[in-house]
Design a protein around this motif. Structure first.
Motif, mmCIF file in Angstrom:
data_model
loop_
_atom_site.group_PDB
_atom_site.id
_atom_site.type_symbol
_atom_site.label_atom_id
_atom_site.label_comp_id
_atom_site.label_asym_id
_atom_site.label_seq_id
_atom_site.Cartn_x
_atom_site.Cartn_y
_atom_site.Cartn_z
ATOM 1 N N LEU A 75 -3.026 -0.030 6.740
ATOM 2 C CA LEU A 75 -2.392 -0.175 5.437
ATOM 3 C C LEU A 75 -1.118 -1.013 5.545
ATOM 4 O O LEU A 75 -0.461 -1.047 6.587
ATOM 5 N N ASP B 110 0.822 -1.218 0.000
ATOM 6 C CA ASP B 110 0.000 0.000 0.000
ATOM 7 C C ASP B 110 0.857 1.270 0.000
ATOM 8 O O ASP B 110 0.627 2.190 -0.778
ATOM 9 N N ALA C 258 -3.589 2.757 10.488
ATOM 10 C CA ALA C 258 -4.887 2.776 9.815
ATOM 11 C C ALA C 258 -5.203 1.455 9.123
ATOM 12 O O ALA C 258 -6.284 1.294 8.557
ATOM 13 N N ASP D 194 -1.619 10.366 7.991
ATOM 14 C CA ASP D 194 -3.066 10.304 8.215
ATOM 15 C C ASP D 194 -3.838 10.600 6.931
ATOM 16 O O ASP D 194 -4.892 10.001 6.671
ATOM 17 N N ALA E 194 -3.768 7.613 4.572
ATOM 18 C CA ALA E 194 -4.724 6.605 5.032
ATOM 19 C C ALA E 194 -6.151 7.014 4.695
ATOM 20 O O ALA E 194 -6.961 6.190 4.249
ATOM 21 N N ARG F 152 1.777 6.012 11.106
ATOM 22 C CA ARG F 152 0.414 6.512 10.935
ATOM 23 C C ARG F 152 -0.341 5.715 9.873
ATOM 24 O O ARG F 152 -1.516 5.374 10.037
ATOM 25 N N ALA F 153 0.347 5.429 8.768
ATOM 26 C CA ALA F 153 -0.310 4.667 7.711
ATOM 27 C C ALA F 153 -0.598 3.240 8.168
ATOM 28 O O ALA F 153 -1.674 2.681 7.894
ATOM 29 N N ARG F 154 0.333 2.640 8.866
ATOM 30 C CA ARG F 154 0.145 1.262 9.347
ATOM 31 C C ARG F 154 -0.966 1.195 10.389
ATOM 32 O O ARG F 154 -1.764 0.242 10.409
#
Length: 492
Positions: free
Chosen positions: A28, A6, A26, A334, A337, A22-24
């Protein structure tokens, strides 16, 4: 080999880690690419080791400024113990803890050099050999940071100068250290090495800490001289020679020269973008990367139609500070995501997915002697921005908490106020232990708290925060308006 995920984050310093986290968080799938140590420059060669090297001597000086405590100090600084404490804080330059943390939260770690190879495509030259290609379903975040600049002074590169890396990882301080530059790295390392007992010589072509209020640099110059350092302003090296003896001789443009055992170059930084593959997406390699307030790279191929490339931290040149880079990374992570999962985007000013404060409220601490901290605009910067401002200046000698903290405390505080809005737009504090005052000023600026309301934020007595009351008194309360008079022609 080729793999699809992702999000790809190139650069594993604190900034890249924050974007990946932050992405993880969420949900991803994220892979982080790092060519050196997970934790980056800040953890191993900048923020952490430099402040650790500075702290012991600062604590010793603080004790020596308090009657009843100074009498108990019978010895000097234990330099080997300071260096050992630094080694502890940098984990002996092992990033196993960082790698374990990534694994614990489900972020993949790819060790090697990552470079862009077209939209959403990253080629990684693996540290152990071979290559792997990653394709990003949603986004690529570049967080590769910056490197020190070695200016084109005759003989300097050949003289094997120190940069911040060598200065913060030293195993035995030199007897004599020349420092070229007058910025944050220069004055912090001058303070640290003067504390070690090294003969320090600072060479700056203008004043110190040029981005701050002038009185901050003046106070730091005086503080360094008080530690025994030599501070020479208005001079530039024209030639640097490393002799067979190992000594470094620096010839100056005023005809003089100095001799040192090592020379530290602290004259600025450049982005790590030369081998980032920017040319494959229509951007010029080697320069700073332009971004909008969401950290989306401007001008990158495909970014307008379907946003995919973000740049956070030093390489976007908005604020070369770890905490600001992490702030950018949180916003970008953020937003990535939200876009990937179809959630609402908050890209309005001060929204969750923008780094608005980069323009108006960047806090900075210089751990020199004395500390110099600032946030927001200086008077000069505010005037250049077209604001009508007024400054209030207060000496810390008027604050009881300062006098209790240290005998004969010296320091100064300034607030810069936008006269039209009646809010604080800048603050500078100079003195021992003033760093902890900075967050209150940052909140006042970010929150656009009216001066009238700040009068009701009562500082506890006797603390250093009492300086806020003294500053408000220096500003004076605005004249009360006559309620019977109309405020404008429209009201009339």
């Amino acid at each position: 080999m080729q793999r699809e995920v992702d999000v790809i984050v190139v650069g594993g310093g604190p900034v890249g880690e924050n974007a990946a986290d932050r992405a993880r968080a969420a949900g991803l799938e994220v892979v982080l690419v790092e060519r050196e140590l997970v934790g980056g420059e800040c953890s191993y060669w900048a923020c952490i080791p430099s402040k650790t090297l500075l702290r012991s001597a600062a604590a010793l000086r603080a004790v020596q400024r308090v009657g009843g405590a100074r009498e108990a100090v019978t010895g000097g600084l234990d330099v080997p113990a300071v260096l050992a404490r630094r080694d502890y804080w940098v984990s002996d330059w092992s990033d196993q803890g960082g790698a374990d943390w990534l694994e614990s939260i489900g972020i993949g770690l790819e060790r090697g050099h990552g470079r862009l190879d077209g939209a959403r495509r990253v080629v990684v030259e693996r540290t152990g050999g071979g290559e792997i290609v990653y394709l990003a379903r949603h986004a690529v975040v570049v967080a590769t940071g910056s490197d020190p600049v070695v200016p084109p002074i005759a003989g300097l590169a050949e003289a094997r100068p120190w940069t911040s890396r060598e200065a913060t990882s030293v195993t035995e301080p030199p007897a004599r250290l020349a420092i070229i530059g007058g910025g944050v790295v220069a004055v912090e390392m001058a303070t640290a090495y003067a504390g070690f007992g090294t003969e320090v010589m600072v060479l700056a072509r203008s004043g110190l800490l040029g981005g701050m209020e002038p009185f901050a640099g003046e106070a730091v110059a005086a503080g360094l001289r008080g530690l025994g350092a030599s501070v020479r302003l208005g001079v530039q090296p024209t030639l640097v020679e490393r002799r067979e003896s190992g000594e470094v001789v620096i010839t100056l443009d005023d005809g003089g020269s100095i001799t040192a055992d090592e020379v530290l170059v602290a004259t600025g930084r450049k982005p790590r973008t030369e081998r980032l593959g920017l040319e494959t997406i229509g951007l010029e390699p080697g320069g700073w990367v332009d971004v909008d307030d969401t950290m989306l790279v401007t001008g990158a191929a495909g970014n307008d139609d379907r946003p995919w490339l973000y740049a956070v931290g030093d390489l976007n040149h908005r604020a070369l500070l770890t905490h600001q880079g992490k702030y950018q990374a949180r916003a970008a992570g953020d937003l990535i995501a939200a876009r990937a999962l179809g959630r609402p985007e908050q890209t309005n000013p001060w929204g969750a997915h923008v780094a608005t404060a980069d323009h108006s409220a960047v806090p900075q601490v210089v751990f020199a002697e004395p500390e110099a901290v600032s946030v927001g605009l200086t008077v000069a910067a505010a005037e250049r921005a077209g604001l009508h401002v007024r400054a209030a200046d207060v000496a810390f000698s008027s604050v009881s908490g300062a006098g209790i903290l240290a005998d004969d405390y010296e320091g100064r505080a300034r607030l810069v106020v936008d006269e039209e809005r009646g809010t604080v737009v800048g603050a500078t504090f100079v003195g021992q232990d003033v760093a902890e005052l900075l967050q209150s000023a940052t909140i006042a600026i970010v929150g656009e708290v009216p001066i009238d309301r700040l009068w009701h934020a009562v500082p506890a007595f006797p603390t250093m925060s009492e300086v806020w009351l003294r500053l408000l008194e220096a500003l004076g309360r605005p004249a009360a308006k006559d309620a019977s008079e109309p405020e404008s022609e429209e009201a009339a």
